[in-house]
Design a protein around this motif. Structure first.
Motif, PDB file in Angstrom:
ATOM      1  N   VAL A  99       0.833  -1.209   0.000  1.00 52.85           N
ATOM      2  CA  VAL A  99       0.000   0.000   0.000  1.00 52.85           C
ATOM      3  C   VAL A  99       0.865   1.256   0.000  1.00 52.85           C
ATOM      4  CG1 VAL A  99      -1.713   1.291   1.328  1.00 52.85           C
ATOM      5  CG2 VAL A  99      -1.917  -1.188   1.109  1.00 52.85           C
ATOM      6  N   LEU A 100       1.953   1.231   0.783  1.00 48.57           N
ATOM      7  CA  LEU A 100       2.855   2.378   0.812  1.00 48.57           C
ATOM      8  C   LEU A 100       3.512   2.602  -0.544  1.00 48.57           C
ATOM      9  CD1 LEU A 100       4.301   4.590   2.413  1.00 48.57           C
ATOM     10  CD2 LEU A 100       5.994   2.887   3.104  1.00 48.57           C
ATOM     11  N   GLY A 101       3.944   1.539  -1.203  1.00 52.46           N
ATOM     12  CA  GLY A 101       4.554   1.677  -2.520  1.00 52.46           C
ATOM     13  C   GLY A 101       3.571   2.214  -3.544  1.00 52.46           C
ATOM     14  N   LEU A 102       2.315   1.761  -3.481  1.00 52.77           N
ATOM     15  CA  LEU A 102       1.305   2.267  -4.404  1.00 52.77           C
ATOM     16  C   LEU A 102       1.057   3.756  -4.182  1.00 52.77           C
ATOM     17  CD1 LEU A 102      -0.800   1.698  -6.584  1.00 52.77           C
ATOM     18  CD2 LEU A 102      -2.406   1.071  -4.782  1.00 52.77           C
ATOM     19  N   GLY A 103       1.001   4.176  -2.915  1.00 56.47           N
ATOM     20  CA  GLY A 103       0.805   5.600  -2.637  1.00 56.47           C
ATOM     21  C   GLY A 103       1.959   6.452  -3.131  1.00 56.47           C
ATOM     22  N   LEU A 104       3.186   5.951  -2.970  1.00 52.65           N
ATOM     23  CA  LEU A 104       4.344   6.702  -3.466  1.00 52.65           C
ATOM     24  C   LEU A 104       4.323   6.801  -4.986  1.00 52.65           C
ATOM     25  CD1 LEU A 104       7.178   5.310  -1.148  1.00 52.65           C
ATOM     26  CD2 LEU A 104       6.088   7.561  -1.051  1.00 52.65           C
ATOM     27  N   ALA A 105       3.923   5.720  -5.670  1.00 55.78           N
ATOM     28  CA  ALA A 105       3.861   5.760  -7.132  1.00 55.78           C
ATOM     29  C   ALA A 105       2.834   6.779  -7.616  1.00 55.78           C
ATOM     30  CB  ALA A 105       3.532   4.369  -7.674  1.00 55.78           C
ATOM     31  N   ILE A 106       1.672   6.822  -6.955  1.00 56.15           N
ATOM     32  CA  ILE A 106       0.645   7.797  -7.343  1.00 56.15           C
ATOM     33  C   ILE A 106       1.130   9.215  -7.087  1.00 56.15           C
ATOM     34  CG2 ILE A 106      -1.688   8.597  -6.814  1.00 56.15           C
ATOM     35  CD1 ILE A 106      -2.436   5.725  -6.197  1.00 56.15           C
ATOM     36  N   GLN A 107       1.835   9.425  -5.970  1.00 63.97           N
ATOM     37  CA  GLN A 107       2.345  10.761  -5.654  1.00 63.97           C
ATOM     38  C   GLN A 107       3.379  11.214  -6.678  1.00 63.97           C
ATOM     39  OE1 GLN A 107       1.272  12.782  -3.384  1.00 63.97           O
ATOM     40  NE2 GLN A 107       2.769  14.408  -3.720  1.00 63.97           N
ATOM     41  N   VAL A 108       4.271  10.297  -7.067  1.00 67.19           N
ATOM     42  CA  VAL A 108       5.290  10.654  -8.059  1.00 67.19           C
ATOM     43  C   VAL A 108       4.648  10.970  -9.400  1.00 67.19           C
ATOM     44  CG1 VAL A 108       7.240   9.736  -9.371  1.00 67.19           C
ATOM     45  CG2 VAL A 108       7.115   9.376  -6.914  1.00 67.19           C
ATOM     46  N   ARG A 109       3.616  10.202  -9.761  1.00 70.87           N
ATOM     47  CA  ARG A 109       2.960  10.451 -11.050  1.00 70.87           C
ATOM     48  C   ARG A 109       2.224  11.785 -11.045  1.00 70.87           C
ATOM     49  NH1 ARG A 109      -1.138   6.295 -14.216  1.00 70.87           N
ATOM     50  NH2 ARG A 109      -1.416   7.577 -16.067  1.00 70.87           N
TER      51      ARG A 109
END
Length: 309
Positions: A99-109
């Motif tokens: 979940v943390l990795g998914l949130g970071l990916a969305i933030q970077v995008r």
């Protein structure tokens, strides 16, 4: 001498006592007779040619079995990791990390979407901020105007006459927005020369949307009035507005605040740059009097009625 007196010769000598029996050899014992009815005791049977048997307590070892090879550190690590042995705590930690990795990916995008502003110049950024401030100011002015109308209705001695006056003003404003009445006022003129026929209909629609966001109150393209239900169709060089074909150059007459309209078209990555990438020539000029006289027929709704009647 007669033959009767001659002793007979045989293969064995005979003494005076007759033939002697053979004597047993020294050390040999005669077998003792066993009483009848007893079975011989079983003894260990050894095959001919076989060596001595294994000692008691010893483990037989095959000569073909390989000797145990000690494992290396990498092999012990691999054996510890596979097959995996997950516990509930480890599974919970894995889910939280996903979940943390998914949130970071969305933030970077989402951050990369604003990359167009990173390379903008300082004056371009100042212009964009001014545009945002102008939009905020327009909304505050609209709110203030509506508050004044409500105050006038509440404080007027003749509320019916005041309400009628405001209704007429509102009808005139709605007529301008609906395109049923002509309008004039300050604004800008935008001319798009598409000599190569490369400008698509969606590029003109994007221009209309940008002008509306900047506060345009009345828009006309060539001789077609643009209203809320206006649609664009056709291909490049053959654009149609509300089913009516329009040819280039496309001349926009826009009524609104020039100080807001012109910067909105010239922002980095805005309408002017987009049209210029399509090899179209774009020119924008301010004017204190723009006349929008193209009209649309007023249509009475078939089913909708005012709720105040």
């Amino acid at each position: 001498m007669s033959t009767d007196d001659t002793p007979e010769k045989s293969g064995e000598p005979h003494g005076p006592e007759g033939p002697k029996e053979p004597k047993p050899s020294e050390g040999a014992q005669e077998p003792k007779p066993k009483p009848s009815g007893e079975e011989p005791e079983p003894g260990p049977q050894v095959e001919e040619g076989a060596g001595p048997g294994p000692e008691a307590g010893s483990v037989p070892r095959s000569e073909d079995a390989p000797a145990a090879v000690p494992l290396t550190g990498r092999q012990r690590l691999a054996n510890g990791l596979w097959p995996p042995r997950l516990t509930r705590a480890q599974l919970t930690v894995a889910v939280l990390l996903c979940v943390l990795g998914l949130g970071l990916a969305i933030q970077v995008r989402s951050t990369s979407d604003n990359s167009a502003l990173r390379g903008a110049r300082q004056e371009d950024l100042v212009r964009i901020l001014d545009e945002l401030d102008n939009r905020t100011k327009r909304l505050e002015d609209e709110k203030r105007r509506l508050d004044n109308q409500r105050s006038e209705l509440e404080s007027s001695s003749n509320q019916a006459a005041e309400a009628r006056k405001q209704t007429e003003q509102k009808e005139e404003q709605l007529g301008v927005l609906a395109g049923t009445v002509a309008a004039q006022g300050p604004g800008i003129e935008l001319t798009v020369s598409d000599t190569k026929g490369a400008v698509e209909a969606d590029k003109l629609l994007d221009t209309i949307q940008e002008l509306r966001a900047a506060g345009a109150e009345a828009i006309q393209i060539n001789d077609v009035r643009v209203v809320a239900d206006t649609y664009f169709s056709g291909s490049a060089g053959k654009v149609e507005i509300d089913g009516k074909k329009v040819s280039q150059p496309y001349k926009f007459k826009v009524i609104g605040k020039p100080q807001d309209l012109e910067p909105a078209l010239n922002i980095p990555g805005g309408v002017v740059q987009t049209l210029e990438k399509e090899q179209a020539a774009v020119s924008v000029s301010r004017s204190e009097k723009i006349i929008v006289d193209a009209l649309r027929p007023a249509k009475r709704p078939d089913y909708a009625r005012s709720s105040s009647q």
